[in-house]
Design a protein around this motif. Structure first.
Motif, PDB file in Angstrom:
ATOM      1  N   GLU A  12      21.509   5.762 104.964  1.00 10.92           N
ATOM      2  CA  GLU A  12      21.939   6.684 104.292  1.00 10.92           C
ATOM      3  C   GLU A  12      23.190   6.335 103.867  1.00 10.92           C
ATOM      4  OE1 GLU A  12      20.498   7.748 106.968  1.00 10.92           O
ATOM      5  OE2 GLU A  12      18.834   9.212 106.417  1.00 10.92           O
ATOM      6  N   GLN A  13      23.972   5.690 104.800  1.00 15.77           N
ATOM      7  CA  GLN A  13      25.163   4.894 104.213  1.00 15.77           C
ATOM      8  C   GLN A  13      24.985   3.893 103.479  1.00 15.77           C
ATOM      9  OE1 GLN A  13      26.309   3.964 108.476  1.00 15.77           O
ATOM     10  NE2 GLN A  13      28.208   5.251 108.223  1.00 15.77           N
ATOM     11  N   ALA A  14      23.956   2.862 103.653  1.00 18.68           N
ATOM     12  CA  ALA A  14      23.721   1.848 102.961  1.00 18.68           C
ATOM     13  C   ALA A  14      23.348   2.255 101.510  1.00 18.68           C
ATOM     14  CB  ALA A  14      22.586   0.851 103.475  1.00 18.68           C
ATOM     15  N   ARG A  15      22.418   3.273 101.255  1.00 14.39           N
ATOM     16  CA  ARG A  15      22.016   3.918 100.075  1.00 14.39           C
ATOM     17  C   ARG A  15      23.073   4.360  99.180  1.00 14.39           C
ATOM     18  NH1 ARG A  15      19.218   9.067 101.271  1.00 14.39           N
ATOM     19  NH2 ARG A  15      21.559   9.363 101.014  1.00 14.39           N
ATOM     20  N   ASP A  16      23.891   5.150  99.863  1.00 14.11           N
ATOM     21  CA  ASP A  16      25.039   5.694  99.216  1.00 14.11           C
ATOM     22  C   ASP A  16      26.047   4.560  98.740  1.00 14.11           C
ATOM     23  OD1 ASP A  16      23.939   8.138  99.803  1.00 14.11           O
ATOM     24  OD2 ASP A  16      25.255   8.683 101.460  1.00 14.11           O
ATOM     25  N   ARG A  17      26.298   3.489  99.412  1.00 14.33           N
ATOM     26  CA  ARG A  17      27.067   2.549  99.033  1.00 14.33           C
ATOM     27  C   ARG A  17      26.272   1.504  98.016  1.00 14.33           C
ATOM     28  NH1 ARG A  17      29.978  -0.338 104.187  1.00 14.33           N
ATOM     29  NH2 ARG A  17      30.901   1.543 104.850  1.00 14.33           N
ATOM     30  N   LEU A  18      25.035   1.388  97.828  1.00  8.88           N
ATOM     31  CA  LEU A  18      24.490   0.858  96.690  1.00  8.88           C
ATOM     32  C   LEU A  18      24.496   1.654  95.739  1.00  8.88           C
ATOM     33  CD1 LEU A  18      22.161  -1.183  95.858  1.00  8.88           C
ATOM     34  CD2 LEU A  18      20.523  -0.027  96.955  1.00  8.88           C
ATOM     35  N   VAL A  19      24.418   3.063  95.701  1.00 11.06           N
ATOM     36  CA  VAL A  19      24.502   3.849  94.327  1.00 11.06           C
ATOM     37  C   VAL A  19      25.881   3.586  93.896  1.00 11.06           C
ATOM     38  CG1 VAL A  19      24.695   6.147  93.592  1.00 11.06           C
ATOM     39  CG2 VAL A  19      22.873   5.696  95.119  1.00 11.06           C
ATOM     40  N   GLU A  20      26.714   3.413  94.796  1.00 12.08           N
ATOM     41  CA  GLU A  20      28.348   3.055  94.163  1.00 12.08           C
ATOM     42  C   GLU A  20      28.298   1.854  93.367  1.00 12.08           C
ATOM     43  OE1 GLU A  20      30.954   3.443  97.422  1.00 12.08           O
ATOM     44  OE2 GLU A  20      30.237   5.482  97.921  1.00 12.08           O
ATOM     45  N   VAL A  21      27.614   0.900  93.911  1.00 14.86           N
ATOM     46  CA  VAL A  21      27.711  -0.452  93.523  1.00 14.86           C
ATOM     47  C   VAL A  21      26.961  -0.380  92.076  1.00 14.86           C
ATOM     48  CG1 VAL A  21      26.700  -2.750  93.555  1.00 14.86           C
ATOM     49  CG2 VAL A  21      27.826  -1.824  95.473  1.00 14.86           C
ATOM     50  N   VAL A  22      25.732   0.120  91.969  1.00 13.27           N
ATOM     51  CA  VAL A  22      24.926   0.284  90.653  1.00 13.27           C
ATOM     52  C   VAL A  22      26.128   1.102  89.558  1.00 13.27           C
ATOM     53  CG1 VAL A  22      23.257   1.328  89.673  1.00 13.27           C
ATOM     54  CG2 VAL A  22      22.825   0.259  91.761  1.00 13.27           C
ATOM     55  N   ARG A  23      26.510   2.083  89.869  1.00 11.98           N
ATOM     56  CA  ARG A  23      27.517   2.962  89.232  1.00 11.98           C
ATOM     57  C   ARG A  23      28.600   2.048  88.614  1.00 11.98           C
ATOM     58  NH1 ARG A  23      28.083   8.474  92.706  1.00 11.98           N
ATOM     59  NH2 ARG A  23      25.890   9.356  91.778  1.00 11.98           N
ATOM     60  N   GLU A  24      29.222   1.119  89.536  1.00 16.40           N
ATOM     61  CA  GLU A  24      30.333   0.368  89.246  1.00 16.40           C
ATOM     62  C   GLU A  24      29.922  -0.789  88.155  1.00 16.40           C
ATOM     63  OE1 GLU A  24      33.441  -1.130  92.012  1.00 16.40           O
ATOM     64  OE2 GLU A  24      32.307   0.367  93.651  1.00 16.40           O
ATOM     65  N   GLY A  42      25.286  -5.541  96.546  1.00 18.03           N
ATOM     66  CA  GLY A  42      24.090  -4.466  96.107  1.00 18.03           C
ATOM     67  C   GLY A  42      23.109  -5.235  96.796  1.00 18.03           C
ATOM     68  N   GLU A  43      22.689  -6.518  96.677  1.00 22.09           N
ATOM     69  CA  GLU A  43      21.570  -7.137  97.377  1.00 22.09           C
ATOM     70  C   GLU A  43      21.412  -7.119  98.797  1.00 22.09           C
ATOM     71  OE1 GLU A  43      18.688  -8.843  95.949  1.00 22.09           O
ATOM     72  OE2 GLU A  43      19.138  -8.128  94.035  1.00 22.09           O
ATOM     73  N   LYS A  44      22.375  -7.047  99.270  1.00 24.66           N
ATOM     74  CA  LYS A  44      22.518  -6.972 100.661  1.00 24.66           C
ATOM     75  C   LYS A  44      22.521  -5.756 101.176  1.00 24.66           C
ATOM     76  CE  LYS A  44      26.057 -10.943 101.472  1.00 24.66           C
ATOM     77  NZ  LYS A  44      27.258 -10.978 101.924  1.00 24.66           N
ATOM     78  N   LEU A  45      23.099  -4.614 100.655  1.00 25.74           N
ATOM     79  CA  LEU A  45      22.826  -3.274 100.821  1.00 25.74           C
ATOM     80  C   LEU A  45      21.322  -2.885 100.584  1.00 25.74           C
ATOM     81  CD1 LEU A  45      25.890  -1.759  99.096  1.00 25.74           C
ATOM     82  CD2 LEU A  45      25.611  -1.815 101.843  1.00 25.74           C
ATOM     83  N   ALA A  46      20.606  -3.281  99.673  1.00 26.57           N
ATOM     84  CA  ALA A  46      19.022  -3.077  99.375  1.00 26.57           C
ATOM     85  C   ALA A  46      18.385  -3.398 100.384  1.00 26.57           C
ATOM     86  CB  ALA A  46      18.623  -3.711  98.018  1.00 26.57           C
ATOM     87  N   LYS A  47      18.617  -4.714 100.908  1.00 26.16           N
ATOM     88  CA  LYS A  47      17.968  -5.600 102.131  1.00 26.16           C
ATOM     89  C   LYS A  47      18.181  -4.570 103.317  1.00 26.16           C
ATOM     90  CE  LYS A  47      17.771 -10.026 100.471  1.00 26.16           C
ATOM     91  NZ  LYS A  47      18.297 -11.574 100.574  1.00 26.16           N
ATOM     92  N   ILE A  48      19.154  -3.855 103.713  1.00 26.45           N
ATOM     93  CA  ILE A  48      19.459  -2.862 104.628  1.00 26.45           C
ATOM     94  C   ILE A  48      18.444  -1.850 104.761  1.00 26.45           C
ATOM     95  CG2 ILE A  48      21.065  -1.485 105.790  1.00 26.45           C
ATOM     96  CD1 ILE A  48      23.448  -3.627 104.982  1.00 26.45           C
ATOM     97  N   CYS A  49      18.442  -1.504 103.134  1.00 31.87           N
ATOM     98  CA  CYS A  49      17.699  -0.245 103.209  1.00 31.87           C
ATOM     99  C   CYS A  49      16.205  -0.413 103.451  1.00 31.87           C
ATOM    100  CB  CYS A  49      17.963   0.271 101.423  1.00 31.87           C
ATOM    101  SG  CYS A  49      19.477   0.987 101.484  1.00 31.87           S
ATOM    102  N   GLU A  50      15.718  -1.746 102.874  1.00 36.87           N
ATOM    103  CA  GLU A  50      14.386  -2.271 102.880  1.00 36.87           C
ATOM    104  C   GLU A  50      13.905  -2.399 104.587  1.00 36.87           C
ATOM    105  OE1 GLU A  50      13.312  -5.429 100.667  1.00 36.87           O
ATOM    106  OE2 GLU A  50      14.474  -4.801  98.962  1.00 36.87           O
ATOM    107  N   HIS A  51      14.940  -2.733 105.284  1.00 38.84           N
ATOM    108  CA  HIS A  51      14.772  -3.088 106.624  1.00 38.84           C
ATOM    109  C   HIS A  51      14.541  -1.807 107.345  1.00 38.84           C
ATOM    110  CE1 HIS A  51      15.527  -4.430 110.761  1.00 38.84           C
ATOM    111  NE2 HIS A  51      16.227  -3.847 110.870  1.00 38.84           N
ATOM    112  N   HIS A  52      15.596  -0.763 106.908  1.00 33.60           N
ATOM    113  CA  HIS A  52      15.363   0.670 107.678  1.00 33.60           C
ATOM    114  C   HIS A  52      14.050   1.313 107.383  1.00 33.60           C
ATOM    115  CE1 HIS A  52      19.170   1.057 109.740  1.00 33.60           C
ATOM    116  NE2 HIS A  52      19.692   0.719 108.649  1.00 33.60           N
ATOM    117  N   LEU A  53      13.639   1.261 106.094  1.00 34.12           N
ATOM    118  CA  LEU A  53      12.417   1.857 105.550  1.00 34.12           C
ATOM    119  C   LEU A  53      11.108   1.114 106.200  1.00 34.12           C
ATOM    120  CD1 LEU A  53      13.414   2.281 101.791  1.00 34.12           C
ATOM    121  CD2 LEU A  53      12.998   4.078 103.561  1.00 34.12           C
TER     122      LEU A  53
END
Length: 73
Positions: A12-24, A42-53
């Motif tokens: 959830e933290q990584a996803r929320d930060r990724l959303v912030e990056v996309v908005r910026e 954003g790429e790093k955060l997306a990989k973290i999300c993928e890892h968790h999923l």
């Protein structure tokens, strides 16, 4: 907000930060260097999300396999 090392972020933290990056990035007004740095973050955060999923997917598959094994007996 204090920065948590990326390796310690939950999904959830990584996803929320990724959303912030996309908005910026979508807001624009950044230099090329700033945009590239945000893109890399954003790429790093997306990989973290993928890892968790992927971990969640594996746990679900293992649970389903266990239920199928129990019902087959």
């Amino acid at each position: 907000m204090s920065e948590t090392p990326s390796e310690e972020l939950g999904y959830e933290q990584a996803r929320d930060r990724l959303v912030e990056v996309v908005r910026e990035l979508e807001a624009g007004g950044l230099s090329l260097e700033q945009s590239l740095a945000l893109w890399e973050k954003g790429e790093k955060l997306a990989k973290i999300c993928e890892h968790h999923l992927e971990g969640a997917r594996e746990r679900i598959e293992a649970a389903l396999a266990s239920v199928e094994d129990d019902s087959a007996q």
